[in-house]
Each structure stands twice: as C-alpha cells, then as structure tokens.
Write an enzyme that holds these catalytic residues in place. Sequence first.
Site, PDB file in Angstrom:
ATOM      1  N   GLU A   1       0.881  -1.148   0.000  1.00 20.98           N
ATOM      2  CA  GLU A   1       0.000   0.000   0.000  1.00 20.98           C
ATOM      3  C   GLU A   1       0.927   1.208   0.000  1.00 20.98           C
ATOM      4  O   GLU A   1       1.847   1.295   0.809  1.00 20.98           O
ATOM      5  CB  GLU A   1      -0.881  -0.016   1.247  1.00 20.98           C
TER       6      GLU A   1
ATOM      7  N   ASP B   1      -5.376   9.940   8.429  1.00 20.45           N
ATOM      8  CA  ASP B   1      -4.152   9.367   8.978  1.00 20.45           C
ATOM      9  C   ASP B   1      -3.855   9.940  10.357  1.00 20.45           C
ATOM     10  O   ASP B   1      -4.308  11.030  10.697  1.00 20.45           O
ATOM     11  CB  ASP B   1      -2.963   9.661   8.050  1.00 20.45           C
TER      12      ASP B   1
END
Lengths: 267, 399
Positions: free
Chosen positions: A50, A61
């Site tokens: 990823e 995030d």
Amino acid sequence: MSNTRYKYIHDKIQNGHAVYMPYVLIGYPDLDASIAAAKTLIDNGADGLEIGIPFRDPVADGPVIEAAANHALDNGFKVDQIITFIREIRSYAPTTPLTLMSYYNIILAKKPDIFLTALANVGLDGILIPDLPPEHAEDIYPLTQKAGLEMVFIVAPTSDASRFAKITPYAGGFIYVVTKMGITGMQDQYDQNLAALFKTIKAHFALPAIAGFGISTAQNAQDMVKNGADGVIIGSKIIKLCEDSYKEGKLSPALLSAHTQEIINAL
Amino acid sequence: MASHEQINDDRGFFGRYGGQYSPEALIPILEELRQAFRKYEHDDTFNKEFQYIMHHWGGRPTPLYYAENLSAQYGAHIYLKREDLMHGGAHKTNNALGQALLAKKMGKTRIIAETGAGQHGVATAMACAKMNLPCTVYMGAVDVARQAPNVERMKILGAEVIAVESGSATLKDAINEALRDWIASCETTHYLLGTAAGPHPFPTLVRYFHKPIGIEARAQCLDMMSKLPDMAIACVGGGSNAIGLFQSFIDDKDVQLIGAEPGGEGLESNKHGAVLVKGTHAVLHGMSSLALQDEDGQIFETHSISAGLDYPLVGPEHAYLRDIGRAQYYAITDAEAVEAFYDLSAAEGILPALESAHALAQAKKSAAEHKGSHILVNLSGRGDKDLQHIMAYKKEHSE
C-alpha cells in the site's frame, strides 16, 4: 479480479494463507530511501504494497504518518515522483499488487484522467481514496475503469448493510477493513465485535478482507487473522522503522527485514 | 425561495460544490446528523426554544443602525446590522447555541469544536455552559499562544482546551484533530463545526442557525429605508455570517450581494486568504469547494490580519453564488481593513471586529462607486478582541 495482480493475494488466501501488505510513504525519509524500503519489504515476503502520497492535510491518517508526510514535503517531495517510484517497484516486482492511497484533492489537482492513466501505465493496480465515499465514486469510477485500475474501498465498524450495498458496485482489489474507530496509528484497542464484522464483510463481498488501522505487532496481526481477517496492513510502524533505519542519507534494511519476516511468520 | 433551495438535493450540493467527501467511518454519523437536522428544522417546539434562548440569553433581534456620520464620510447610506451586540460579541453565538441545542435533542452528551482565533471556541464554550454539556475545544498550539485571553475565557466557561501540536499548529490542524476525535467518539459526541463549510449537512445546518441575521435585516431595511438596500456586504472567511445575511436576499435580484475576503498584504504577495478571488477547485475538509493550493493540490497557509478570516478554503455555497454570478467577492487588504476599523471607531463610537472591518472597507469602495446608494453591512463582531493586533500592525507600519 481474474486478470489483475490482486489474483495473487486472492489465490493465496483461498489456499488458507493470510497476506501481509505493508504501507510505504513515497518520499519518506527521501525518495530513494522509500524505494529501498519498498524493495526490502518485497524481498522479505510482503504480498502487496500500500503506497501513500505525502499530503499536508491527511484527515484519515494519524500523527505519525502526518509528521512523515510533512517531512517529505518539506524536503521537496512532488507528486510527479510517484511515477518514478511505481515504475521502479513494478520492474523490480512484476507480480506484486500495488495499491495507491491518495487523498482526492491530489488526484483532482493532477487532472484525474491524465493522472490515473499515467499511474496505470507504469504498473499501478488499484487506488484507495479515503475521502471519496461511494456516494461520490461515480466522479472518477469510469476513469479508473478506462485506465485499468481497481478502486479499493474502506469498510468501518460503523458500516452496515446499506453501506456495503453502496460500495459493492465500485469495489475491486480487496476490502480495507478499519478495525477500530479512529485514524491510522499504533494504538492496540480494537472494536469488540471484530469477528462479527469480518464475518459480515466476507459474507457480502467476494473480495479479500484486509485489516488496517492500529496494527503494529505480530500479536496484533495474529489477533486480526484469528478474528477473520484475510491479511493485514501495517503503516505507522513501518514509518517508525524507516525513521530508525535512516542514517546519513541511506536506509539500512535490517530492521524492515526483521519486521517483515516476523509478521509473515506470525500469519 | 424555491429556485435556489431546489438545487440542493440533500446530498449537499450547490452546483458542483459541497457534498460529503469524508472518510467512510464518518458517513453514518453525518447521516445521523442530517436526519436530525431535517427533523428539527421543521419542528415548532425546537425552533421556539431556539428563538427563546436567542432572545433572552443571546440578545436577538440585533438592531439595524443607520450610521449617519460614516454615511456622510463615505458618501452613501450605510446601515449596520449590529451582530456585534449579540451575546459573546459576534454572530458566532447563533450557530454555537443552535448546534448545542440540536446535539442535546440528538441525545449527545459531549461537544467538541475547533477554533482558530478562539471566537468560535468561546461561543461554543458559552453555549455548552448554558446547555450543560461538557466541551472540548481543539486549538492549534500557535493560536493558543497568540490568543491567551480567549483560552482563559474558554476555561472559565468550563471548556477543556487542547493545544494541537501537529502540522502548522493552527486552525486547519485543529480541524484535523477534532475530526480524529469525532471519528473515535461519534456515538456520544457532536462536532460543533464553526463555519458554513465542511461535509453536508454542515454548510446547510450552519446557514440555518445564522438565517436570523438576514431575516431580521431584510425586515429592518424595509422598515427604516422603506425599500431594500442596493447592496448587502459581509466579510467571508469560511463564510457563515455572509451566508446568514445573503440567504434572505438571494431572490431579491436587485440587491447586489458582496463578500469581502482577506486580501492580506495584497493578492500579488501570496500572503492573503482570498479564496473566492484566487482559489481553484479542491476537495478537502469533507467538501468540494475552492482552495488556495499549489499544482500538486497541497493547501497553502493563508495570511490575514484578521485571524477569523484566515482559512484556505471557503463554504461551498459561496463558491456556487460566485459561479452563477449572484454574489461578487473582492479582496480587502490588511491596510484597508485597518483604515475602516479607525473610520467606524472615530465616526460612530463603534469598534468593529477586524473581520467586519473588511466588510466596511468594501462598503467604502462601493460607496465611492455608487454615491448615495443604500448599503447594508453586516457588522459581524465587536473589535475589542483585536486591539492587540491593531497595535502590533500600527507599530510595524509606522516606521
């Protein structure tokens, strides 16, 4: 699925093995080091990657990835470097599925049709856009299909059957399962109904269910698989390892190698 | 009314702008909020309670004031909608109290909010004290240091203030951190967003609670001018006070709607926040809108003497009103805003907020072009909070 590189992880899972798809942030600590990190992960058995792009406002995030992204940007990271990165990794690992995680604004800024085609041309397999829910997927789904890219979607503990139904028409590659409510990071508190969540997801989707968010140790990874995950994604921990492995402009592979082997052995 | 409302199909779009560009984990909670808002906006009991509190606690309706001296000076008839007289000293109280009330009805037991200069944080802390809800305010560490009095106000009002150290440690980082909290806590917690931006239903919901500004102002204009104004002017950061004012005039085609954006040190300097003048299409903070950004889609940090206008995006409805030509947006520099601040203080004995001074400066320009016209200006807040900034600006520019 049949003709994409995701078939490799699909088949591995069908044969009773869990997969490991670590997360690499392009340009962190620098471009060459991030390429070296990706190669190390692949050398040691990562089943897929990823790939993150540094973004100043990474709302999905956690602080570790945000700080790393800012570091990369302060060092002059430009989005076009992603082409170099993917071309390089693709020639190094012709069969490894590569999934890009990009915030939608980056894709918009780079003109979706041009950007997605360029990414597919250098060997990208799929794209995960954390701030593009299925309600808006039609914005770019036709362009991803034209380019030959899968769209990967996130399912959260709060996603119910009505959410699954919205995601289904667009979902490819695998399902990224958010295993705790929050953001990416290394906290190890999971949603209590994890087993039920994986069961529902696997009953609904014909795609691998890969666990992400809040996983950092071999024990975490084992817990996920025990609860029904087909594999795991680890992100913030990789960032930390890259930071610890980076000395005088060079990335030494020892820590990342050991980590990858440890996770793979645990799965 | 219908023409403009119908375009919003409740997916939250204003033309190409708006929508719900949020992580999957937030979508169900946004849907819960949308449904609650759609239920309560038509609920008489809810609206009466909101109005009662806004009247007795908040001080609504606020007056419309004919600024006779300033009118003589500017050469046009200047009417000020006195949101500065609201409890808390700015229009932000409307939204904070409205959302706190809605959260209470939804059974939420905790409020979180972001704040830049601290005005929205203070308004939220006030509303939460009144509604008996615990409140956590996220504020960039840089802003915590710059805005110490507002941090103290929030604490006295019972709020917990968390200094955000990540990124540039300013407003957008506070928003990111509040969103992270909300994703993890959404079952019990309402995120009280401070402006008419972000994912649907926020732009529509925040507009709803600020609508009294325009509704009152329109009736007061008809009463005092015996006609509608030629222009309605408001400052635009995220755009909440402007959208509250504009809303009631959208269908009055003869009323020109004008937004004043922070021009900072000038549009050529790159130190500004004029998103509607200079921005390009972007998706961030849950919405499709305009932003100041580079060719990679990385969002710039903005600059303005007025912290309340310092936001690199803008509410989606303003982007839409610009595109269809219903509203015009112009940049006002720091220098022009400071000049207007002194104009109003000297002429009328009213210290405007630096945000509102941008609207006044635009009124000055519009008055010069249209002598004798009737100009409605939203005086969105009082200026006492800005004295320190004015002094610093004066000092810096006196040499």
